[in-house]
Design a protein around this motif. Structure first.
Motif, PDB file in Angstrom:
ATOM      1  N   SER A  94      -3.168 -12.718  -8.050  1.00  0.00           N
ATOM      2  CA  SER A  94      -2.345 -11.660  -7.463  1.00  0.00           C
ATOM      3  C   SER A  94      -2.118 -10.541  -8.478  1.00  0.00           C
ATOM      4  CB  SER A  94      -1.008 -12.226  -6.981  1.00  0.00           C
ATOM      5  OG  SER A  94      -0.306 -12.786  -8.066  1.00  0.00           O
ATOM      6  N   GLY A  95      -1.499  -9.468  -8.012  1.00  0.00           N
ATOM      7  CA  GLY A  95      -1.192  -8.350  -8.888  1.00  0.00           C
ATOM      8  C   GLY A  95      -2.357  -7.410  -9.140  1.00  0.00           C
ATOM      9  N   LEU A  96      -3.428  -7.548  -8.344  1.00  0.00           N
ATOM     10  CA  LEU A  96      -4.572  -6.651  -8.497  1.00  0.00           C
ATOM     11  C   LEU A  96      -4.303  -5.330  -7.792  1.00  0.00           C
ATOM     12  CD1 LEU A  96      -7.354  -9.308  -7.842  1.00  0.00           C
ATOM     13  CD2 LEU A  96      -6.632  -8.390 -10.058  1.00  0.00           C
ATOM     14  N   VAL A  97      -4.942  -4.275  -8.284  1.00  0.00           N
ATOM     15  CA  VAL A  97      -4.710  -2.927  -7.763  1.00  0.00           C
ATOM     16  C   VAL A  97      -6.048  -2.261  -7.428  1.00  0.00           C
ATOM     17  CG1 VAL A  97      -3.810  -0.631  -8.341  1.00  0.00           C
ATOM     18  CG2 VAL A  97      -2.586  -2.672  -9.087  1.00  0.00           C
ATOM     19  N   PHE A  98      -6.062  -1.553  -6.294  1.00  0.00           N
ATOM     20  CA  PHE A  98      -7.227  -0.779  -5.869  1.00  0.00           C
ATOM     21  C   PHE A  98      -6.741   0.604  -5.460  1.00  0.00           C
ATOM     22  CE2 PHE A  98     -10.272   0.283  -2.255  1.00  0.00           C
ATOM     23  CZ  PHE A  98     -11.316   0.642  -3.071  1.00  0.00           C
ATOM     24  N   LYS A  99      -7.197   1.626  -6.173  1.00  0.00           N
ATOM     25  CA  LYS A  99      -6.857   3.007  -5.838  1.00  0.00           C
ATOM     26  C   LYS A  99      -8.069   3.605  -5.152  1.00  0.00           C
ATOM     27  CE  LYS A  99      -5.140   7.262  -7.992  1.00  0.00           C
ATOM     28  NZ  LYS A  99      -4.766   7.868  -9.290  1.00  0.00           N
ATOM     29  N   GLU A 100      -7.852   4.114  -3.941  1.00  0.00           N
ATOM     30  CA  GLU A 100      -8.969   4.628  -3.150  1.00  0.00           C
ATOM     31  C   GLU A 100      -8.664   5.973  -2.533  1.00  0.00           C
ATOM     32  OE1 GLU A 100      -8.563   5.115   0.243  1.00  0.00           O
ATOM     33  OE2 GLU A 100      -6.986   3.748   0.803  1.00  0.00           O
ATOM     34  N   LYS A 101      -9.763   6.680  -2.263  1.00  0.00           N
ATOM     35  CA  LYS A 101      -9.715   7.943  -1.517  1.00  0.00           C
ATOM     36  C   LYS A 101     -10.385   7.648  -0.182  1.00  0.00           C
ATOM     37  CE  LYS A 101     -10.853  12.804  -2.074  1.00  0.00           C
ATOM     38  NZ  LYS A 101     -11.387  13.799  -3.007  1.00  0.00           N
ATOM     39  N   VAL A 102      -9.711   7.988   0.911  1.00  0.00           N
ATOM     40  CA  VAL A 102     -10.197   7.587   2.228  1.00  0.00           C
ATOM     41  C   VAL A 102     -10.984   8.697   2.916  1.00  0.00           C
ATOM     42  CG1 VAL A 102      -8.106   8.276   3.499  1.00  0.00           C
ATOM     43  CG2 VAL A 102      -9.516   6.400   4.370  1.00  0.00           C
ATOM     44  N   LEU A 135     -13.149   3.445   2.301  1.00  0.00           N
ATOM     45  CA  LEU A 135     -12.247   3.476   1.157  1.00  0.00           C
ATOM     46  C   LEU A 135     -13.106   3.564  -0.102  1.00  0.00           C
ATOM     47  CD1 LEU A 135      -9.851   0.557   2.235  1.00  0.00           C
ATOM     48  CD2 LEU A 135      -9.916   2.915   3.061  1.00  0.00           C
ATOM     49  N   ILE A 136     -13.045   4.704  -0.763  1.00  0.00           N
ATOM     50  CA  ILE A 136     -13.870   4.953  -1.943  1.00  0.00           C
ATOM     51  C   ILE A 136     -13.042   4.682  -3.192  1.00  0.00           C
ATOM     52  CG2 ILE A 136     -15.203   6.684  -3.209  1.00  0.00           C
ATOM     53  CD1 ILE A 136     -15.515   8.110  -0.424  1.00  0.00           C
ATOM     54  N   LYS A 173      -4.680   6.354  -1.645  1.00  0.00           N
ATOM     55  CA  LYS A 173      -3.724   5.260  -1.515  1.00  0.00           C
ATOM     56  C   LYS A 173      -3.948   4.255  -2.629  1.00  0.00           C
ATOM     57  CE  LYS A 173      -3.803   5.668   3.494  1.00  0.00           C
ATOM     58  NZ  LYS A 173      -5.048   6.429   3.571  1.00  0.00           N
ATOM     59  N   ILE A 174      -2.881   3.547  -2.968  1.00  0.00           N
ATOM     60  CA  ILE A 174      -2.958   2.473  -3.953  1.00  0.00           C
ATOM     61  C   ILE A 174      -2.580   1.172  -3.250  1.00  0.00           C
ATOM     62  CG2 ILE A 174      -2.040   1.555  -6.114  1.00  0.00           C
ATOM     63  CD1 ILE A 174      -1.544   4.478  -6.980  1.00  0.00           C
ATOM     64  N   TRP A 175      -3.515   0.218  -3.259  1.00  0.00           N
ATOM     65  CA  TRP A 175      -3.343  -1.084  -2.627  1.00  0.00           C
ATOM     66  C   TRP A 175      -3.038  -2.119  -3.698  1.00  0.00           C
ATOM     67  CZ3 TRP A 175      -4.254  -1.727   2.739  1.00  0.00           C
ATOM     68  CH2 TRP A 175      -4.790  -0.611   3.385  1.00  0.00           C
ATOM     69  N   LYS A 176      -2.087  -3.010  -3.401  1.00  0.00           N
ATOM     70  CA  LYS A 176      -1.819  -4.168  -4.257  1.00  0.00           C
ATOM     71  C   LYS A 176      -2.293  -5.383  -3.481  1.00  0.00           C
ATOM     72  CE  LYS A 176       2.015  -1.904  -6.495  1.00  0.00           C
ATOM     73  NZ  LYS A 176       2.632  -0.874  -5.684  1.00  0.00           N
ATOM     74  N   TYR A 177      -3.173  -6.192  -4.111  1.00  0.00           N
ATOM     75  CA  TYR A 177      -3.797  -7.275  -3.364  1.00  0.00           C
ATOM     76  C   TYR A 177      -3.964  -8.546  -4.200  1.00  0.00           C
ATOM     77  CZ  TYR A 177      -8.154  -5.998  -5.784  1.00  0.00           C
ATOM     78  OH  TYR A 177      -9.100  -5.737  -6.733  1.00  0.00           O
ATOM     79  N   THR A 178      -4.299  -9.620  -3.491  1.00  0.00           N
ATOM     80  CA  THR A 178      -4.594 -10.918  -4.091  1.00  0.00           C
ATOM     81  C   THR A 178      -6.032 -11.272  -3.733  1.00  0.00           C
ATOM     82  OG1 THR A 178      -2.292 -11.654  -3.937  1.00  0.00           O
ATOM     83  CG2 THR A 178      -3.979 -13.378  -4.101  1.00  0.00           C
ATOM     84  N   LEU A 179      -6.774 -11.745  -4.719  1.00  0.00           N
ATOM     85  CA  LEU A 179      -8.172 -12.120  -4.503  1.00  0.00           C
ATOM     86  C   LEU A 179      -8.444 -13.438  -5.203  1.00  0.00           C
ATOM     87  CD1 LEU A 179     -10.956 -11.158  -3.359  1.00  0.00           C
ATOM     88  CD2 LEU A 179     -11.376 -10.207  -5.623  1.00  0.00           C
ATOM     89  N   VAL A 238       0.872  -1.179   0.000  1.00  0.00           N
ATOM     90  CA  VAL A 238       0.000   0.000   0.000  1.00  0.00           C
ATOM     91  C   VAL A 238       0.904   1.223   0.000  1.00  0.00           C
ATOM     92  CG1 VAL A 238      -0.268  -0.039   2.516  1.00  0.00           C
ATOM     93  CG2 VAL A 238      -1.911   1.224   1.131  1.00  0.00           C
ATOM     94  N   ASP A 239       0.609   2.142  -0.898  1.00  0.00           N
ATOM     95  CA  ASP A 239       1.410   3.354  -1.036  1.00  0.00           C
ATOM     96  C   ASP A 239       0.497   4.573  -1.067  1.00  0.00           C
ATOM     97  OD1 ASP A 239       4.060   2.113  -1.446  1.00  0.00           O
ATOM     98  OD2 ASP A 239       3.161   1.362  -3.304  1.00  0.00           O
ATOM     99  N   VAL A 240       0.998   5.655  -0.506  1.00  0.00           N
ATOM    100  CA  VAL A 240       0.271   6.922  -0.582  1.00  0.00           C
ATOM    101  C   VAL A 240       0.505   7.516  -1.964  1.00  0.00           C
ATOM    102  CG1 VAL A 240       0.115   9.266   0.312  1.00  0.00           C
ATOM    103  CG2 VAL A 240       0.431   7.368   1.897  1.00  0.00           C
ATOM    104  N   HIS A 241      -0.574   7.854  -2.639  1.00  0.00           N
ATOM    105  CA  HIS A 241      -0.496   8.469  -3.965  1.00  0.00           C
ATOM    106  C   HIS A 241      -0.650   9.993  -3.864  1.00  0.00           C
ATOM    107  CE1 HIS A 241      -0.739   8.686  -8.307  1.00  0.00           C
ATOM    108  NE2 HIS A 241      -1.879   9.356  -8.214  1.00  0.00           N
ATOM    109  N   GLU A 242      -1.582  10.431  -2.993  1.00  0.00           N
ATOM    110  CA  GLU A 242      -1.792  11.859  -2.726  1.00  0.00           C
ATOM    111  C   GLU A 242      -2.062  12.010  -1.241  1.00  0.00           C
ATOM    112  OE1 GLU A 242      -5.026  13.468  -5.023  1.00  0.00           O
ATOM    113  OE2 GLU A 242      -4.345  12.474  -6.847  1.00  0.00           O
TER     114      GLU A 242
END
Length: 151
Positions: free
Chosen positions: A66-74, A85-86, A56-62, A42-46
């Motif tokens: 693997s290698g999936l990405v979720f960009k959210e505004k908290v 997490l929107i 934040k940008i999350w890298k996750y496995t579902l 998980v990394d801060v983008h803004e």
């Protein structure tokens, strides 16, 4: 058939509510250590780790992928110990027009009750409800709980 909906569950955890909420409020960088099978980064983008509206940008496995990405505004609600997490971009947004995952924790006995909810709007009728993401949230919560209680 409605494209909008809400799914959720509740699970009891041993962690005190403040410690659990604080992981989301300012220490999300601990989540990959707490739930490494599910969250790889998980990394801060803004913004930063603890400011309302940060991205934040999350890298996750579902489900083994693997290698999936979720960009959210908290969005934080300190009074209710809730982090929402929107979704603004990423793999989830290929199926959902809107995706809001909320982690809320309330005191219960010597531990807490974690309330996990997703409000969503599907892009198409053939898209399933996001039950697999609720399962992911449960697994992340269990990992965070174990991480907190063994520390």
């Amino acid at each position: 058939m409605s494209l909008k909906g809400k799914v959720g569950t509740e699970i009891e955890i041993k962690s005190p509510p403040e410690k659990y909420y604080n992981i989301f409020k300012g220490q999300a960088y601990h989540v990959p250590n707490a739930a490494p099978d599910h969250i790889q980064g998980v990394d801060v983008h803004e913004g930063d780790w603890e400011t309302h509206g940060s991205v934040k940008i999350w890298k996750y496995t579902l489900e083994g992928k693997s290698g999936l990405v979720f960009k959210e505004k908290v969005e934080y609600d300190d009074a209710n110990r809730s982090a929402t997490l929107i979704g603004v971009d990423g793999d989830i947004m290929q199926e959902y027009k809107t995706f809001k995952a909320t982690y809320q924790v309330v005191p219960k006995g010597t531990g807490s009750l974690a309330k996990l909810n997703i409000e969503y709007e599907k892009l198409r009728e053939d898209v399933p409800a996001p039950d697999k993401y609720i399962t992911l949230m449960v697994n992340i919560t269990k990992g965070i709980d174990e991480h907190i209680t063994k520390a």
